[in-house]
Design an enzyme around this catalytic site. Structure first.
Site, short mmCIF file in Angstrom:
data_model
loop_
_atom_site.label_atom_id
_atom_site.label_comp_id
_atom_site.label_asym_id
_atom_site.label_seq_id
_atom_site.Cartn_x
_atom_site.Cartn_y
_atom_site.Cartn_z
N THR A 238 0.96 -1.03 0.08
CA THR A 238 -0.15 -0.08 -0.09
C THR A 238 0.82 1.25 0.03
O THR A 238 1.87 1.22 0.67
CB THR A 238 -0.81 -0.10 1.12
OG1 THR A 238 -1.76 -1.29 1.14
CG2 THR A 238 -1.88 1.15 1.42
N CYS A 326 31.72 3.00 13.01
CA CYS A 326 31.61 1.77 13.97
C CYS A 326 30.80 0.60 13.48
O CYS A 326 29.77 0.61 13.12
CB CYS A 326 30.89 2.39 15.26
SG CYS A 326 31.29 1.65 16.73
#
Ligand code: PLP
Length: 376
Positions: A238, A326
């Site tokens: 949708t 990181c």
């Protein structure tokens, strides 16, 4: 309270008030499912059609070539996986670059595990790829080339139209990740000669979680998302109606004063770079001013720990981004900075500042002043 100075527009941007206002009715007034048959849902359906029309006009393409996705990552995944799967009988060779976003690199990695062969184009010290080198890498079994329009870390602008011109009658699909280019370069699909292009609203003052994949008419590409046959059976699910309204509105606003805003940001960027380079030991990463995104400043603070600098800047209310990421608990130097030839330590000493619509000269001067104080 400290001032808050946002210098990370390439990570994401605030949603403009006008964009939010345009979106709001589609949450609870016109909330009908665009696929439903009753007339109430016509409002949602019409909003999608209107948005698609706005976007197609801005990029100079056809409405039926615009597909809404959940953002840049999905668009990139669809472009690569969809075209690889659809063309695998022709060949299994794909060319991309060493400096793409992880949405491309990780997808390429997946395709490699699925039996495709990936060639990574190297870049020069400014992050630019060379068309001559690309020509050498093209093989009989090459099915797809994916090269970003502009780099998110160092702001390098790649020669997309030239590459497109070269590839256009070779039977090789050409995708570009233009996520960082929107708002900084005029994107005209008629001139770019690309078959596929990814963009994402939250990088240009629209909401998060909505993007577009442009698919040139006639491009052989498989679906990535399966389900209820929305968007002419090409991308099920949708439709995110408020998001779709939002991305179109954000583009429309951006386009209204594109040239003047690019110029304004260029002046601020040049001021930032000029002043920063006066600081002892500071170097500019990436290209010189003309071939660089109007909002990108990437600096190497030789010997200083980038992460530490970021924390100090944060204490002064300044948001910026490091030249490292990181991953799995360890600090990895940026693959982009490594690709342009920086040593691991230099990459870890680097910080990206990206300015935007709400950045003022005062913000730039304040940031430079704080950099001096911190580095002293
Ligand atoms: C942000 C970004 C993406 C990912 O877009 P999302 O909408 O956050 O998924 C992809 N490519 C580039 C170059 C980006 O900067």
């Amino acid at each position: 309270m400290n001032k808050q100075i946002y210098m990370d527009y390439s990570a994401t941007t605030p949603v403009l008030k006008e964009v939010i206002e345009e979106m709001l009715p589609y949450f609870n007034t016109y909330y009908g499912n665009p696929s439903s048959v009753y007339s109430f849902s016509m409002e949602s359906k019409m909003a999608i059609d209107k948005s698609r029309n706005t976007i197609a006009k801005i990029f100079n393409c056809k409405e039926e070539e615009i597909f809404f996705t959940s953002g840049g990552t999905e668009s990139d995944n669809w472009a690569l996986v969809g075209s690889a799967m659809a063309n695998k009988d022709k060949g299994k060779h794909i060319i991309t670059t060493e400096i793409e976003h992880h949405a491309i690199l990780e997808t390429a990695d997946y395709l490699k595990r699925e039996g495709f062969e990936i060639t990574y184009l190297p870049v020069d010290s400014e992050g630019r790829i060379s068309l001559e080198q690309l020509k050498k890498y093209i093989r009989k079994d090459t099915i797809l080339v994916s090269i970003m329009t502009a780099n998110n870390e160092i702001g390098t602008i790649e020669p997309i139209s030239e590459i497109g011109e070269f590839l256009k009658d070779k039977g090789i699909l050409f995708h570009t990740d233009a996520v960082q280019a929107v708002g900084h370069i005029k994107l005209d699909l008629n001139k770019m000669n690309v078959d596929l292009m990814s963009i994402s609203a939250h990088k240009f003052y629209g909401p998060k979680g909505i993007g577009v994949l442009y698919i040139r008419k006639g491009t052989k590409i498989n679906n990535l998302i399966f389900g209820g046959q929305q968007q002419r059976g090409r991308r099920s699910g949708t439709e995110n109606v408020p998001g779709i309204v939002g991305i179109a509105k954000a583009l429309e606003i951006l386009n209204a004063d594109l040239e003047t805003e690019i110029e304004r940001q260029e002046k601020l960027r040049n001021l930032f770079i000029k002043e920063a380079l006066k600081i002892n030991g500071v170097k500019l990463n990436g290209p010189s001013n003309e071939k660089r995104l109007s909002n990108n400043i990437n600096l190497c603070f030789n010997g200083k720990d980038g992460e530490g600098l970021l924390v100090r800047l944060d204490m002064e209310g300044i948001c910026a981004s490091a030249g490292s990421a990181c991953s799995a608990g360890a600090i990895e130097p940026s693959h982009v900075l490594r690709a342009i030839g920086l040593l691991e330590d230099e990459a870890k000493s680097s910080i990206r500042f990206t300015i935007g619509k709400f950045t003022t000269e005062e913000d730039v001067i304040y940031t430079i002043k704080k950099l001096y104080e911190i580095l002293k």
